[in-house]
Design a protein around this motif. Structure first.
Motif, PDB file in Angstrom:
ATOM      1  N   PRO A 138      37.731  21.172  55.495  1.00 16.85           N
ATOM      2  CA  PRO A 138      36.788  22.260  55.177  1.00 16.85           C
ATOM      3  C   PRO A 138      36.626  23.219  56.354  1.00 16.85           C
ATOM      4  N   LYS A 139      36.320  24.452  56.047  1.00 17.82           N
ATOM      5  CA  LYS A 139      36.155  25.477  57.083  1.00 17.82           C
ATOM      6  C   LYS A 139      35.044  25.072  58.041  1.00 17.82           C
ATOM      7  N   GLY A 140      35.337  25.204  59.313  1.00 25.28           N
ATOM      8  CA  GLY A 140      34.344  24.852  60.315  1.00 25.28           C
ATOM      9  C   GLY A 140      34.432  23.414  60.790  1.00 25.28           C
ATOM     10  N   LYS A 141      35.195  22.560  60.080  1.00 28.34           N
ATOM     11  CA  LYS A 141      35.353  21.168  60.472  1.00 28.34           C
ATOM     12  C   LYS A 141      36.552  21.023  61.419  1.00 28.34           C
ATOM     13  N   ARG A 142      36.503  19.979  62.241  1.00 35.13           N
ATOM     14  CA  ARG A 142      37.591  19.742  63.181  1.00 35.13           C
ATOM     15  C   ARG A 142      38.869  19.383  62.437  1.00 35.13           C
ATOM     16  N   GLU A 143      39.982  19.898  62.917  1.00 33.20           N
ATOM     17  CA  GLU A 143      41.276  19.640  62.289  1.00 33.20           C
ATOM     18  C   GLU A 143      41.605  18.150  62.307  1.00 33.20           C
ATOM     19  N   LYS A 144      42.177  17.655  61.196  1.00 37.93           N
ATOM     20  CA  LYS A 144      42.601  16.261  61.115  1.00 37.93           C
ATOM     21  C   LYS A 144      44.110  16.190  60.982  1.00 37.93           C
ATOM     22  N   ARG A 145      44.670  15.180  61.611  1.00 30.90           N
ATOM     23  CA  ARG A 145      46.117  14.984  61.546  1.00 30.90           C
ATOM     24  C   ARG A 145      46.427  13.532  61.188  1.00 30.90           C
ATOM     25  N   LEU A 164      54.497  14.301  61.593  1.00 28.81           N
ATOM     26  CA  LEU A 164      53.112  14.540  62.013  1.00 28.81           C
ATOM     27  C   LEU A 164      52.593  15.670  61.144  1.00 28.81           C
ATOM     28  N   ARG A 165      51.513  15.404  60.411  1.00 28.61           N
ATOM     29  CA  ARG A 165      51.013  16.359  59.428  1.00 28.61           C
ATOM     30  C   ARG A 165      49.591  16.805  59.737  1.00 28.61           C
ATOM     31  N   ARG A 166      49.317  18.055  59.391  1.00 26.75           N
ATOM     32  CA  ARG A 166      47.976  18.623  59.500  1.00 26.75           C
ATOM     33  C   ARG A 166      47.329  18.572  58.127  1.00 26.75           C
ATOM     34  N   LEU A 167      46.201  17.904  58.013  1.00 29.26           N
ATOM     35  CA  LEU A 167      45.522  17.745  56.735  1.00 29.26           C
ATOM     36  C   LEU A 167      44.593  18.915  56.462  1.00 29.26           C
ATOM     37  N   ALA A 168      44.397  19.209  55.187  1.00 25.31           N
ATOM     38  CA  ALA A 168      43.462  20.272  54.798  1.00 25.31           C
ATOM     39  C   ALA A 168      42.039  19.800  55.096  1.00 25.31           C
ATOM     40  N   GLY A 221      49.581  16.939  53.419  1.00 26.48           N
ATOM     41  CA  GLY A 221      49.351  17.877  54.514  1.00 26.48           C
ATOM     42  C   GLY A 221      50.590  18.636  54.958  1.00 26.48           C
ATOM     43  N   GLU A 222      50.344  19.623  55.821  1.00 27.14           N
ATOM     44  CA  GLU A 222      51.405  20.491  56.348  1.00 27.14           C
ATOM     45  C   GLU A 222      52.138  19.788  57.485  1.00 27.14           C
ATOM     46  N   ILE A 223      53.462  19.816  57.462  1.00 31.28           N
ATOM     47  CA  ILE A 223      54.268  19.161  58.495  1.00 31.28           C
ATOM     48  C   ILE A 223      54.239  19.990  59.774  1.00 31.28           C
ATOM     49  N   ILE A 224      53.848  19.347  60.874  1.00 29.41           N
ATOM     50  CA  ILE A 224      53.831  20.001  62.182  1.00 29.41           C
ATOM     51  C   ILE A 224      55.133  19.742  62.927  1.00 29.41           C
TER      52      ILE A 224
END
Length: 426
Positions: free
Chosen positions: A69-76, A63-67, A396-399
């Protein structure tokens, strides 16, 4: 079943369903994926994103967290899963279409901002070719004629000869996209969107004459199968230059058979009567079922070597290909009866090549060089589906990590947990 009974069985959903807009597009696409796990007639689609890709070194789901833009909702996103790459798979088709649209946008930008060897501007002709049909015409019959007519456009001396259309009109190459829709009034409606890349300025005379010549070969081939096509029904859009918004529109339009903004497409008409008369794409039909909580409960088993058959509009049978034995049967009603249409589309579109480009050629002529440059400008516009799917893994970053067992038990068997983990409805 009588024609009236069949029409009722395939009736499109009521107004109350069409106005459900509380589900996000991303959520609805995942709900469509869950439906395909249980109701697709193709084993590869039923397995897509359901099992771990064992070709990976660690054989784990991440399960990864995608980069964002600042202020946008986090995407996974979940990564490390098997992918089918099918144009009828909700998740894969969306990825492929997005990547193709981005590549095509770049290629179009290059083409209309560059010049040919004589220093002249280049043009693009956008043509949509249709065919006549009746509500009861079978899709396989329509597509058999459609395939031959599409091939006839660029086959033989009329196109490839020394005095053929390619040389006469300086056609560098063509991009063709097949679209098949279904409507309760006229049945299946296959048509071809054709992007013709001209290595010369586009004039009204060229647009009229070239369209007429292409349509003549199209109509002549269809007539051999008992179908017709009327020239005045052929949509023609000359494109000489356009802004960024137009490039994006054209790129997305040629990929619109994928799940683009399906929530908005379903709910956009204000007049319910016009909704009942319109034609629906494969994914819009699937989204209509995915919007209905009752229809989400449908399921049938399918094993290797088995085929889905419909003997009526509401009765489905699963048969063993080797023995002919019926291994499962069920009756579906209401909106779920649209599965018959979806299954017919699945089977008939499977080997159709819905997205076809002129082949890359040796740089022997100016037209060949121009076409290869067009493909290269889009970072390889002619990249196949498998290659387009490769670079979505591992972003993306691994959660967290999940084993195959955890993925199946916690998420696949409880698909609402996938929506929750991705925070799609947050």
């Amino acid at each position: 079943m009588t024609e009236e009974g069949e029409s009722k069985a395939m009736r499109l959903p009521g107004k109350e369903l069409l106005l459900q807009s509380h589900v996000s597009t991303a959520t609805l696409i995942w709900r469509c994926q869950f439906l395909m796990w249980r109701m697709s007639s193709q084993m590869t689609i039923r397995r897509c994103k359901k099992f771990v890709n064992l070709k990976q070194d660690n054989k784990l789901v991440t399960l990864r967290r995608l980069a964002t833009p600042k202020g946008k909702r986090e995407k996974r996103q979940f990564a490390g899963l098997c992918l089918c790459g099918s144009p009828q798979c909700p998740r894969c088709a969306q990825i492929i279409a997005m990547k193709r649209a981005a590549k095509l946008e770049k290629s179009l930008g290059y083409w209309l901002s560059s010049v040919n060897e004589d220093g002249q501007n280049r043009g693009v002709l956008f043509i949509t070719l249709t065919m006549s049909h009746k509500r009861n015409d079978e899709l396989d019959t329509l597509l058999a004629a459609f395939r031959k007519a599409r091939t006839a456009l660029t086959n033989g001396t009329a196109y490839r000869g020394k005095n053929g259309d390619r040389i006469r009109y300086r056609i560098a190459g063509l991009l063709g996209v097949v679209e098949v829709t279904y409507g309760p009034k006229f049945g299946y409606h296959p048509h071809l969107h054709l992007l013709v890349m001209l290595d010369q300025p586009l004039t009204a005379e060229i647009a009229v004459n070239l369209t007429a010549r292409l349509h003549k070969r199209w109509e002549r081939t269809l007539s051999k199968f008992g179908f017709t096509s009327v020239l005045r029904h052929t949509d023609v859009k000359p494109i000489r230059n356009f802004d960024q918004g137009s490039k994006e529109y054209i790129a997305k339009y040629l990929n619109k058979t994928a799940p683009w903004r399906i929530i908005e497409n379903i709910n956009s008409p204000n007049d319910y009567n016009s909704m009942k008369k319109r034609n629906w794409t494969f994914f819009e039909l699937l989204a209509l079922i995915g919007s209905d909580d009752g229809a989400l409960k449908h399921w049938f088993p399918l094993h290797s070597g088995e085929t889905v058959n419909w003997d009526t509009a509401a009765h489905m049978e699963i048969t063993n290909d080797r023995t002919g034995e019926i291994t499962y049967e069920t009756t579906v009603n209401g909106i779920a009866s649209l599965w018959r249409i979806i299954h017919e589309m699945e089977q008939n579109l499977k080997g159709l090549q819905p997205y076809r480009l002129s082949k890359r050629r040796p740089d022997n002529t100016p037209l060949d060089c121009a076409w290869n440059s067009f493909l290269d400008a889009g970072d390889g516009l002619d990249t196949n589906e498998n290659s387009l799917m490769q670079d979505i893994r591992g972003n993306g970053e691994i959660i967290r990590y999940l084993t195959q067992s955890e993925w199946l038990t916690t998420y696949v068997n409880h698909p609402e947990q996938i929506i929750k983990a991705l925070k799609l409805d947050a």
